[in-house]
Scaffold this active site. Structure first.
Site, short mmCIF file in Angstrom:
data_model
loop_
_atom_site.label_atom_id
_atom_site.label_comp_id
_atom_site.label_asym_id
_atom_site.label_seq_id
_atom_site.Cartn_x
_atom_site.Cartn_y
_atom_site.Cartn_z
N ASP A 203 42.28 41.96 45.90
CA ASP A 203 43.40 41.53 45.03
C ASP A 203 44.63 42.35 45.40
O ASP A 203 45.25 42.99 44.56
CB ASP A 203 43.02 41.73 43.56
CG ASP A 203 43.98 41.02 42.61
OD1 ASP A 203 44.63 40.05 43.03
OD2 ASP A 203 44.08 41.45 41.45
N ASP A 220 42.96 49.78 41.52
CA ASP A 220 42.24 48.64 40.95
C ASP A 220 41.46 47.85 42.00
O ASP A 220 41.88 46.77 42.44
CB ASP A 220 43.21 47.71 40.21
CG ASP A 220 42.45 46.71 39.33
OD1 ASP A 220 41.21 46.80 39.25
OD2 ASP A 220 43.11 45.84 38.74
#
Length: 329
Positions: A203, A220
């Site tokens: 991502d 993340d």
């Protein structure tokens, strides 16, 4: 209580603080909810210490084994002195913790700004860093985390939307269009051939990169999966102008090839992966619609206007899939 029955709205500030303090971190009572929907993420103030970040995993999404794989990947990268924000370990070497019905991890707080994706120097450095990340990602595969593939991101998404969400007036157009899109995506994969899948961030957009101390810091890794390397590169390309994207791509790949060995066949997958992401995003919103945070923060979703605009965007993607792939300059 089973994981899938435990809603996030029972995760109160007191519960967050109690969870953090259960690991020996004395809170000063300050808590700030950060911008996260899939999980719940908070900045928690500590007594006479820098605040830390507490990430509470969405129940039922990842197994403990899959979360541990995400963490181990981050630790491997950190051991190679790569700029990633890895979870904190307790004295026993653990990084995934349980409190009541929740699983959570703690992270050091890192500041920074988004990279300037129009700046050639930033793109070159991003390419260098991703080349090093992918060297580590290619050392061995994930054993429990899934791959980014046409079935899970494409066909499953279409099946869900067509069955339960698309308005009846648009269903026929949606089903016909997505059938053409899936065929186009499959053709892109066939054109790319047998490209290698490695562990990737998954991502890698600008919101998950913090520019700090003149370098990119990656945060993340929750969506880390097995995928071709281009999955972490194509989201760095901005704008609709093909020439601009090719210039950006060339800067990224020039930096990447200092440490990695980019396979140009993967360029056939750029628009295929972009299309899969669009399909998956709508299905993600649909799957999370019973979470009270989603209607509150995405009020435009699941309206006839939204689905009409979504179909228009997918039609543009069908055209993009039929164009020649980007080229390295």
């Amino acid at each position: 209580m089973p994981d899938h029955d435990q809603p996030f709205y029972q995760l109160t500030p007191d519960t967050v603080i109690d969870a953090v303090e259960s690991l020996g971190h004395l809170s000063d009572g300050r808590i700030l909810a950060l911008n996260s929907y899939e999980n719940r993420v908070y900045q928690v103030g500590l007594d006479e210490r820098e605040p830390l970040i507490a990430k509470f995993y969405r129940p039922g999404r990842w197994s403990d084994a899959q979360i541990h794989e995400e963490h181990r990947f981050c630790f491997e990268l950190a051991e190679q002195e790569l700029p990633v924000v890895a979870p904190m370990l307790n004295d026993s070497g653990e990084s995934l913790f349980h409190f009541k019905d929740y699983r959570f991890a703690l992270y050091p707080r890192r500041g920074g700004r988004a990279p300037e994706l129009g700046d050639p120097d930033h793109l070159y450095q991003l390419g260098q860093t991703l080349g090093r990340i992918h060297l580590v990602g290619g050392m061995h595969p994930f054993e429990t985390r899934p791959a980014l593939d046409i079935q899970s991101y494409g066909r499953d998404s279409v099946e869900l939307i067509a069955a339960d969400f698309i308005p009846s007036s648009l269903r026929e157009a949606y089903v016909s269009l997505t059938a053409d899109l899936l065929a186009g995506i499959e053709a892109c994969y066939q054109a790319a051939g047998d490209v290698r899948s490695i562990r990737v961030h998954g991502d890698c957009h600008g919101g998950n990169i913090l520019w700090r101390d003149d370098m990119p810091n990656f945060v993340d890794f929750d969506d880390a999966r097995m995928a071709p390397a281009i999955q972490d590169l194509w989201m760095l390309l901005t704008g609709d102008d093909r020439q601009q994207q090719q210039l950006q791509l060339s800067e990224v790949i020039e930096g990447y090839n200092e440490f990695g060995d980019f396979d140009p066949r993967e360029l056939h997958l750029v628009e295929a992966l972009r299309t899969l992401r669009m399909m998956h995003y709508s299905a993600w919103l649909a799957r999370r619609w019973q979470d009270p945070a989603f209607p509150r923060n995405f009020p435009w979703f699941n309206t006839e206007r939204y689905w009409g605009e979504h179909i228009l965007q997918l039609r543009e993607q069908l055209s993009a899939l039929q164009q020649p792939p980007l080229q390295l300059l």
